[in-house]
Motif scaffolding. Structure first.
Motif, short mmCIF file in Angstrom:
data_model
loop_
_atom_site.label_atom_id
_atom_site.label_comp_id
_atom_site.label_asym_id
_atom_site.label_seq_id
_atom_site.Cartn_x
_atom_site.Cartn_y
_atom_site.Cartn_z
N PHE A 70 1.08 -1.07 -0.14
CA PHE A 70 -0.01 0.12 -0.09
C PHE A 70 1.15 1.26 -0.02
CE2 PHE A 70 -2.58 3.17 1.69
CZ PHE A 70 -4.01 3.00 1.27
N VAL A 71 0.80 2.00 -1.16
CA VAL A 71 1.70 2.99 -1.36
C VAL A 71 0.81 4.53 -1.60
CG1 VAL A 71 3.90 4.05 -2.43
CG2 VAL A 71 3.55 1.58 -2.24
N LEU A 72 1.06 5.19 -0.80
CA LEU A 72 0.76 6.83 -1.19
C LEU A 72 1.67 7.81 -2.21
CD1 LEU A 72 -0.70 7.67 2.46
CD2 LEU A 72 -1.82 6.80 0.37
N VAL A 73 1.10 8.33 -2.88
CA VAL A 73 2.06 9.00 -3.74
C VAL A 73 1.61 10.67 -3.88
CG1 VAL A 73 2.68 9.60 -6.41
CG2 VAL A 73 2.05 7.23 -5.42
N THR A 74 2.31 11.24 -2.93
CA THR A 74 2.23 12.87 -2.91
C THR A 74 3.63 13.62 -2.71
OG1 THR A 74 1.17 14.64 -1.68
CG2 THR A 74 1.71 12.76 -0.56
N ASN A 75 3.66 14.69 -3.16
CA ASN A 75 5.01 15.50 -2.98
C ASN A 75 4.82 16.59 -2.06
OD1 ASN A 75 3.48 17.16 -4.88
ND2 ASN A 75 5.24 17.15 -6.38
N LYS A 76 3.39 16.76 -1.32
CA LYS A 76 3.13 17.79 -0.63
C LYS A 76 3.53 17.81 0.77
CE LYS A 76 0.32 19.53 -3.81
NZ LYS A 76 0.76 19.03 -5.08
N VAL A 77 3.98 16.42 1.36
CA VAL A 77 4.42 16.10 2.74
C VAL A 77 5.71 15.75 2.73
CG1 VAL A 77 3.74 14.57 4.68
CG2 VAL A 77 1.88 15.41 2.95
N SER A 78 6.23 16.47 3.93
CA SER A 78 7.82 16.05 4.21
C SER A 78 7.82 14.53 4.81
CB SER A 78 8.26 17.05 5.29
OG SER A 78 9.33 16.72 5.83
N TYR A 79 8.78 14.03 4.25
CA TYR A 79 8.82 12.36 4.64
C TYR A 79 9.23 12.45 6.14
CZ TYR A 79 8.19 12.44 -0.44
OH TYR A 79 7.76 12.42 -1.50
N ASP A 80 9.93 13.24 6.46
CA ASP A 80 10.32 13.23 8.01
C ASP A 80 9.28 13.22 8.87
OD1 ASP A 80 12.86 13.43 7.22
OD2 ASP A 80 13.15 15.64 7.28
N GLU A 81 7.95 13.85 8.46
CA GLU A 81 6.71 13.84 9.40
C GLU A 81 5.90 12.70 9.13
OE1 GLU A 81 4.71 17.60 9.00
OE2 GLU A 81 5.99 17.97 7.13
N ILE A 82 6.36 11.62 8.30
CA ILE A 82 5.42 10.26 8.19
C ILE A 82 6.25 9.06 9.16
CG2 ILE A 82 4.84 8.79 6.41
CD1 ILE A 82 3.65 11.86 6.34
N PRO A 83 5.29 8.48 9.80
CA PRO A 83 6.06 7.20 10.36
C PRO A 83 6.44 6.19 9.52
CG PRO A 83 3.73 7.51 10.84
CD PRO A 83 3.92 8.48 10.16
N ASP A 84 7.32 5.43 9.80
CA ASP A 84 7.72 4.40 9.01
C ASP A 84 6.87 3.45 8.61
OD1 ASP A 84 10.31 5.52 9.08
OD2 ASP A 84 11.15 4.21 10.63
N GLY A 85 5.69 3.21 9.24
CA GLY A 85 4.80 2.35 9.02
C GLY A 85 3.91 2.58 7.67
N ILE A 86 3.93 3.46 7.03
CA ILE A 86 3.10 3.93 5.94
C ILE A 86 4.24 4.45 4.73
CG2 ILE A 86 2.86 6.46 6.81
CD1 ILE A 86 0.03 6.12 5.64
N SER A 87 3.94 3.92 3.52
CA SER A 87 4.87 4.19 2.67
C SER A 87 4.35 5.38 1.64
CB SER A 87 5.08 3.02 1.45
OG SER A 87 5.56 2.15 2.19
#
Length: 110
Positions: A70-87
């Motif tokens: 399950f992968v989300l595609v966006t360039n609007k969010v900083s990857y540092d803010e996202i937990p490792d459990g979500i791609s």
């Protein structure tokens, strides 16, 4: 909600609805998608926060628990803010690459 099926992967798009409505529609459509790897294209959302992305965590965890990607595609969010459990990746190509790598890992039992 628009679905584009490519082999064992379904790409989900949406047009001009709220994130809450999109999530509701995705949850309703999930029984048809649960056997595929899922890419969720979020490019149509002009404003997206880390909190918005976390709304997908429950469905992501459930899907990954059934050995599917399950992968989300966006360039609007900083990857540092996202937990490792979500791609989350910035392009559809990278989403497909992640799914390919995860399929290889599953085949190898990693």
């Amino acid at each position: 909600m628009i679905f584009d099926k490519e082999g064992t992967t379904t790409i989900v798009f949406q047009e001009k609805i709220s994130l809450a409505t999109f999530l509701e529609n995705l949850n309703k459509a999930y029984p048809k998608l649960k056997h595929d790897n899922i890419i969720v294209n979020l490019f149509s959302f002009s404003k997206l926060t880390a909190g918005d992305v976390l709304e997908f965590l429950q469905i992501s965890n459930a899907h990954k628990a059934s050995n599917k990607s399950f992968v989300l595609v966006t360039n609007k969010v900083s990857y540092d803010e996202i937990p490792d459990g979500i791609s989350v990746v910035p392009t559809i190509r990278e989403a497909k690459d992640i799914i390919e790598m995860e399929e290889i890992e599953r085949d190898l039992g990693i």
